[in-house]
Every structure is written in C-alpha cells, then in structure tokens.
Scaffold this motif. Structure first.
Motif, mmCIF file in Angstrom:
data_model
loop_
_atom_site.group_PDB
_atom_site.id
_atom_site.type_symbol
_atom_site.label_atom_id
_atom_site.label_comp_id
_atom_site.label_asym_id
_atom_site.label_seq_id
_atom_site.Cartn_x
_atom_site.Cartn_y
_atom_site.Cartn_z
ATOM 1 N N ARG A 3 -7.935 0.451 -7.471
ATOM 2 C CA ARG A 3 -7.091 1.251 -6.587
ATOM 3 C C ARG A 3 -6.661 0.381 -5.420
ATOM 4 N NH1 ARG A 3 -8.679 6.676 -5.100
ATOM 5 N NH2 ARG A 3 -7.143 6.421 -3.463
ATOM 6 N N TYR A 4 -5.413 0.486 -5.064
ATOM 7 C CA TYR A 4 -4.863 -0.377 -4.023
ATOM 8 C C TYR A 4 -5.566 -0.153 -2.688
ATOM 9 C CZ TYR A 4 -1.132 -3.028 -1.712
ATOM 10 O OH TYR A 4 -0.412 -3.955 -1.004
ATOM 11 N N PHE A 66 9.707 -4.492 7.142
ATOM 12 C CA PHE A 66 8.477 -4.025 7.758
ATOM 13 C C PHE A 66 7.712 -3.065 6.846
ATOM 14 C CE2 PHE A 66 11.304 -4.805 11.392
ATOM 15 C CZ PHE A 66 10.548 -5.741 12.065
ATOM 16 N N SER A 67 8.433 -2.319 6.049
ATOM 17 C CA SER A 67 7.888 -1.175 5.328
ATOM 18 C C SER A 67 7.033 -1.574 4.136
ATOM 19 C CB SER A 67 9.041 -0.298 4.843
ATOM 20 O OG SER A 67 8.548 0.757 4.059
ATOM 21 N N MET A 68 5.903 -0.911 3.996
ATOM 22 C CA MET A 68 5.103 -0.991 2.780
ATOM 23 C C MET A 68 5.524 0.123 1.825
ATOM 24 S SD MET A 68 1.276 -1.804 4.207
ATOM 25 C CE MET A 68 0.541 -1.884 2.603
ATOM 26 N N VAL A 69 6.141 1.158 2.369
ATOM 27 C CA VAL A 69 6.543 2.320 1.587
ATOM 28 C C VAL A 69 7.547 1.927 0.506
ATOM 29 C CG1 VAL A 69 7.739 4.537 1.743
ATOM 30 C CG2 VAL A 69 6.041 3.917 3.455
ATOM 31 N N VAL A 139 -2.321 3.232 5.734
ATOM 32 C CA VAL A 139 -0.939 3.464 5.301
ATOM 33 C C VAL A 139 -0.922 3.869 3.828
ATOM 34 C CG1 VAL A 139 1.280 2.338 4.892
ATOM 35 C CG2 VAL A 139 0.078 1.950 7.027
ATOM 36 N N ILE A 140 -1.687 3.167 3.016
ATOM 37 C CA ILE A 140 -1.730 3.469 1.579
ATOM 38 C C ILE A 140 -2.298 4.864 1.342
ATOM 39 C CG2 ILE A 140 -2.766 2.790 -0.618
ATOM 40 C CD1 ILE A 140 -2.762 -0.115 0.570
ATOM 41 N N LEU A 151 -2.318 4.914 -6.167
ATOM 42 C CA LEU A 151 -1.712 3.609 -6.425
ATOM 43 C C LEU A 151 -2.755 2.664 -7.010
ATOM 44 C CD1 LEU A 151 0.449 3.074 -3.239
ATOM 45 C CD2 LEU A 151 1.264 3.349 -5.569
ATOM 46 N N TRP A 152 -2.348 1.937 -8.035
ATOM 47 C CA TRP A 152 -3.235 0.984 -8.719
ATOM 48 C C TRP A 152 -2.645 -0.407 -8.606
ATOM 49 C CZ3 TRP A 152 -7.824 2.695 -10.583
ATOM 50 C CH2 TRP A 152 -7.977 4.079 -10.702
#
Length: 183
Positions: A3-4, A66-69, A139-140, A151-152
């Motif tokens: 898992r992330y 900037f975004s991880m999304v 954030v994740i 998320l994997w």
C-alpha cells in the motif's frame, strides 16, 4: 506490492530510526558541545515545520508541479478487487524490512559522516525527510478516504513505481433478528 501509504510511513519510520542512531552516535563522539547554541535546536525544526505546513496543502491541490493528486488519478484499477498481495512481489519490495534496513544504513552514513567532521546540524535533513514522508502519508490517506479506494505501489514489474487502486470493500451493516438497527 505494498500500500502506498504504508510505504511512505515505513520510509518515515526508517528516517526517524536513522535520525535517532545518528544523534546518539554524534552525542557519544562529540558530546553536547557539538550544539552550543540552544536556538539552533529549535530554529531549523520550526522552519521545516512551517515549510511542510505550507507544502502539504499544495500537494493536496491540483496545481501542476506541486500536486500528488494528479499522480493518484493516473492510477490504474487492479484486477483483484480484494487487494490481496501477491506472493511473488517485485524485487523492490521483497522482504518486509530488508530494503528499509539498507535505506536506514544509507541515511545514517550520509548524515553521520559529514556531521562528525563538519556541521552537526546536518541531522536535521533526516528530520525533514521523516516529517516530509509523514506528510505524504497524510495526503495519500486523505485522498484514499475521500475517493473510497486503496492505492497500491509496485504492481507492475516493469514499472514498480506505477500506482494502482482497489475499491474499499465496506462491510455490510450488522442486522439484528428483528431488522432493528443495532444500538
């Protein structure tokens, strides 16, 4: 596969462990005289905290660069909706602690050697890494909860950093014999 969010939290714990080892060795070798000014004990961590408090919402935003999304939204769905880990995981994630132990030793070496001979304040780099990875984990986790997926990391052997997701399987609500809601 992992898992992330767990991956980021393991990195943070590894960096914190490396920080503890580095500080203990540094104090054993150089003593408390290595940090003569008490302001420098609080100043760099306060600046790091301020930077990360401002940086974390940028990671949650949709701003390009900037975004991880945006990275999360490119994740592909997994075939196995249950999220069961395969037994032949990629080489990057084989063994629960081996890669993280090597990483911790590398972090200790990178921070300890210059800290012993030059400036002891380089250990704050490890602190920054640990807190940064904790913020990434937040954030994740926020994104997973908001979208109802997990998320994997590492499902593709050719690209182990490619993300995939599985839906969260919610348990059905408990029922009583009379179909009354549980108290």
């Amino acid at each position: 596969m992992i898992r992330y969010v767990h991956f980021e939290l393991r990195l943070a714990i590894t960096a914190l462990a490396a920080l503890v080892v580095t500080v203990v060795v540094l104090l054993a070798v150089r003593g408390l005289s290595a940090w003569p000014d008490p302001w420098l004990w609080y100043g760099p961590p306060a600046v790091m905290a301020a930077v990360l408090v401002l940086w974390t919402p940028l990671r949650m935003s949709r701003l390009k660069g900037f975004s991880m999304v945006l990275e999360f939204e490119q994740a592909v769905p997994r075939e196995d909706p249950r999220g069961v880990l395969p037994t032949d995981g990629g080489r990057l994630f084989r063994g629960p602690f081996r890669p993280f132990l090597h990483f911790a030793l590398a972090l200790v070496a990178i921070a300890l050697i210059p800290s012993l001979f030059w400036d002891p304040y380089l250990v704050f780099g490890q602190l920054y890494l640990a807190v940064d990875w904790l913020c990434k984990g937040l954030v994740i986790a926020h994104w997973e909860r908001r979208h109802g997926v997990l998320l994997w990391h590492g499902h593709d052997r050719n690209d182990p950093h490619k993300l995939s997701y599985t839906p969260v399987i919610r348990r059905p609500p408990t029922q009583t014999a009379t179909d009354a809601p549980p108290a």
